[in-house]
Design an enzyme around this catalytic site. Structure first.
Site, PDB file in Angstrom:
ATOM      1  N   HIS A   1     -15.394  10.322   2.732  1.00 11.00           N
ATOM      2  CA  HIS A   1     -15.519  11.535   3.547  1.00 11.00           C
ATOM      3  C   HIS A   1     -16.909  12.113   3.389  1.00 11.00           C
ATOM      4  O   HIS A   1     -17.074  13.217   2.865  1.00 11.00           O
ATOM      5  CB  HIS A   1     -14.484  12.566   3.112  1.00 11.00           C
ATOM      6  CG  HIS A   1     -13.116  12.244   3.574  1.00 11.00           C
ATOM      7  ND1 HIS A   1     -12.015  12.308   2.771  1.00 11.00           N
ATOM      8  CD2 HIS A   1     -12.667  11.819   4.769  1.00 11.00           C
ATOM      9  CE1 HIS A   1     -10.950  11.954   3.456  1.00 11.00           C
ATOM     10  NE2 HIS A   1     -11.323  11.647   4.669  1.00 11.00           N
TER      11      HIS A   1
ATOM     12  N   CYS B   1      -8.314   1.978  -4.490  1.00 11.96           N
ATOM     13  CA  CYS B   1      -8.485   2.311  -5.904  1.00 11.96           C
ATOM     14  C   CYS B   1      -7.284   1.784  -6.698  1.00 11.96           C
ATOM     15  O   CYS B   1      -6.132   1.965  -6.274  1.00 11.96           O
ATOM     16  CB  CYS B   1      -8.592   3.826  -6.058  1.00 11.96           C
ATOM     17  SG  CYS B   1      -8.719   4.306  -7.785  1.00 11.96           S
TER      18      CYS B   1
ATOM     19  N   GLU C   1      -4.182   8.797   2.067  1.00 15.60           N
ATOM     20  CA  GLU C   1      -3.629   8.206   0.832  1.00 15.60           C
ATOM     21  C   GLU C   1      -2.109   8.336   0.812  1.00 15.60           C
ATOM     22  O   GLU C   1      -1.390   7.387   0.469  1.00 15.60           O
ATOM     23  CB  GLU C   1      -4.219   8.902  -0.410  1.00 15.60           C
ATOM     24  CG  GLU C   1      -3.661   8.301  -1.711  1.00 15.60           C
ATOM     25  CD  GLU C   1      -3.982   9.125  -2.938  1.00 15.60           C
ATOM     26  OE1 GLU C   1      -5.112   9.617  -3.067  1.00 15.60           O
ATOM     27  OE2 GLU C   1      -3.071   9.272  -3.792  1.00 15.60           O
TER      28      GLU C   1
ATOM     29  N   THR D   1      -3.184  11.298  -5.709  1.00 14.23           N
ATOM     30  CA  THR D   1      -4.085  11.285  -6.881  1.00 14.23           C
ATOM     31  C   THR D   1      -4.949  12.540  -6.979  1.00 14.23           C
ATOM     32  O   THR D   1      -5.368  12.913  -8.071  1.00 14.23           O
ATOM     33  CB  THR D   1      -5.019  10.056  -6.843  1.00 14.23           C
ATOM     34  OG1 THR D   1      -5.726  10.048  -5.608  1.00 14.23           O
ATOM     35  CG2 THR D   1      -4.258   8.761  -7.030  1.00 14.23           C
TER      36      THR D   1
ATOM     37  N   SER E   1     -16.745  12.297  -3.063  1.00 10.61           N
ATOM     38  CA  SER E   1     -17.438  11.498  -2.041  1.00 10.61           C
ATOM     39  C   SER E   1     -18.905  11.875  -1.884  1.00 10.61           C
ATOM     40  O   SER E   1     -19.542  11.480  -0.916  1.00 10.61           O
ATOM     41  CB  SER E   1     -16.756  11.696  -0.686  1.00 10.61           C
ATOM     42  OG  SER E   1     -15.391  11.789  -0.826  1.00 10.61           O
TER      43      SER E   1
HETATM   44 FE1  F3S Z   1      -9.369   6.540  -7.632  1.00 12.50          FE
HETATM   45 FE2  F3S Z   1      -9.204   8.775  -8.882  1.00 12.50          FE
HETATM   46 FE3  F3S Z   1     -11.192   8.321  -7.349  1.00 12.50          FE
HETATM   47  S1  F3S Z   1      -7.560   7.729  -7.854  1.00 12.50           S
HETATM   48  S2  F3S Z   1     -10.441   6.995  -5.770  1.00 12.50           S
HETATM   49  S3  F3S Z   1     -10.726   7.234  -9.243  1.00 12.50           S
HETATM   50  S4  F3S Z   1     -10.143  10.233  -7.538  1.00 12.50           S
END
Ligand code: F3S
Length: 281
Positions: free
Chosen positions: A39, A96, A126, A164, A264
């Site tokens: 993003h 991820c 997600e 997450t 991001s």
């Molecule tokens: Fe993975 Fe945690 Fe980043 S789930 S994508 S390491 S915020």
């Protein structure tokens, strides 16, 4: 000035962005990502100038028959992944691993005949991805109130997981209600540590400063949450995407400024803002 150590790309986002860069370096053509890889418009624009194309919908996906498609860190529903694999293209799964773990839980929960409850935003990719790996009954709740309204049939087991990036404190509260409600149930705390660390550090810094700058994409839910957390502790909290958005006039009256950034946000933007604020203070 305090810049959060946890600001910027998390492990999963870095892994996905690095995968796209690797494909560019290797000369793969064409390279697609299913949805923007992160993003962050600046990063997506820079990748687009290097030939990376974004697939925006399932219809667009159906038109693709060559090249490499990269699945971003959010993951995709199983149906979409299978569709990609049926197109004769190379599929690189950069979901991820922490999200992959939730996909596995979703699948196992349904296979056992149990009910899956996801604490998260039902519109977030997600969460849609997780729902797309569930093989049984699934519910998404955004709050403890939503959980209260949920009717779980007598004798059924329920498994509670979280998006997450879900707020850890809010999840703990939902877990409390969940524990009170049901006996045949269990919880897997899938809130990512990266999010937790970033949120905790942001809260601590926001308490100590006169102004707080939160850097990240407008559509990034984890950046929006950071902004919310910081605003609660510091009234002068600013949400910016890049340095251009920062109105520096008020900064001359602040003596302590904190900076944090969503998962991001590339380091280059964080460094640019940090440097600029430092020279203005
Ligand atoms: Fe993975 Fe945690 Fe980043 S789930 S994508 S390491 S915020």
């Amino acid at each position: 000035m305090i810049t959060a150590k946890s600001a910027g790309f998390c492990f999963g986002v870095k892994r996905a962005v690095d995968e796209v860069k690797k494909q560019i370096q290797e000369g793969t053509k064409p390279v697609y990502t299913y949805g923007p890889i992160i993003h962050n418009e600046q990063v997506v624009d820079a990748l687009s100038r290097q030939g990376v194309q974004v697939i925006h919908s399932e219809e667009e996906l159906s038109q693709i028959h060559e090249g490499t498609i990269i699945i971003r860190s959010h993951g995709v529903p199983r149906r979409i992944q299978e569709k990609m694999e049926s197109l004769g293209v190379t599929v690189v799964d950069a979901t991820c691993p922490f999200v992959k773990k939730i996909h596995a839980i979703a699948q196992e929960t349904g296979d056992r005949g149990d009910i899956l409850i996801i604490a998260g935003n039902p519109d977030h990719p997600e969460v849609q991805g997780i729902m797309g790996w569930a093989t049984g009954e699934v519910h998404v709740i955004e709050s403890a109130e939503d959980l209260e309204k949920l009717q779980i049939p007598e004798g059924k087991k329920a498994v509670l997981v979280a998006q997450t990036t879900f707020n850890k404190v809010k999840f703990e509260y939902i877990v409390e209600i969940f524990a009170r409600k049901r006996y045949h149930s269990y919880v897997v705390n899938t809130v990512c540590n990266a999010t937790d660390e970033r949120q905790t550090e942001a809260r601590e810094i926001a308490q100590k400063v006169d102004a707080m700058v939160v850097i990240g994409g407008r559509h990034s839910s984890n950046t929006q949450k950071l902004f919310y957390i910081c605003s609660e502790k510091c009234a002068n909290t600013y949400f910016i995407e890049t340095l251009v958005d920062l109105d520096l006039k008020p900064f001359q009256s602040y003596s302590r400024v904190g900076i944090t950034a969503g998962a991001s946000t590339p380091n280059s933007i964080i460094e640019e803002v940090t440097e600029y604020v430092r020279t203005e203070l």
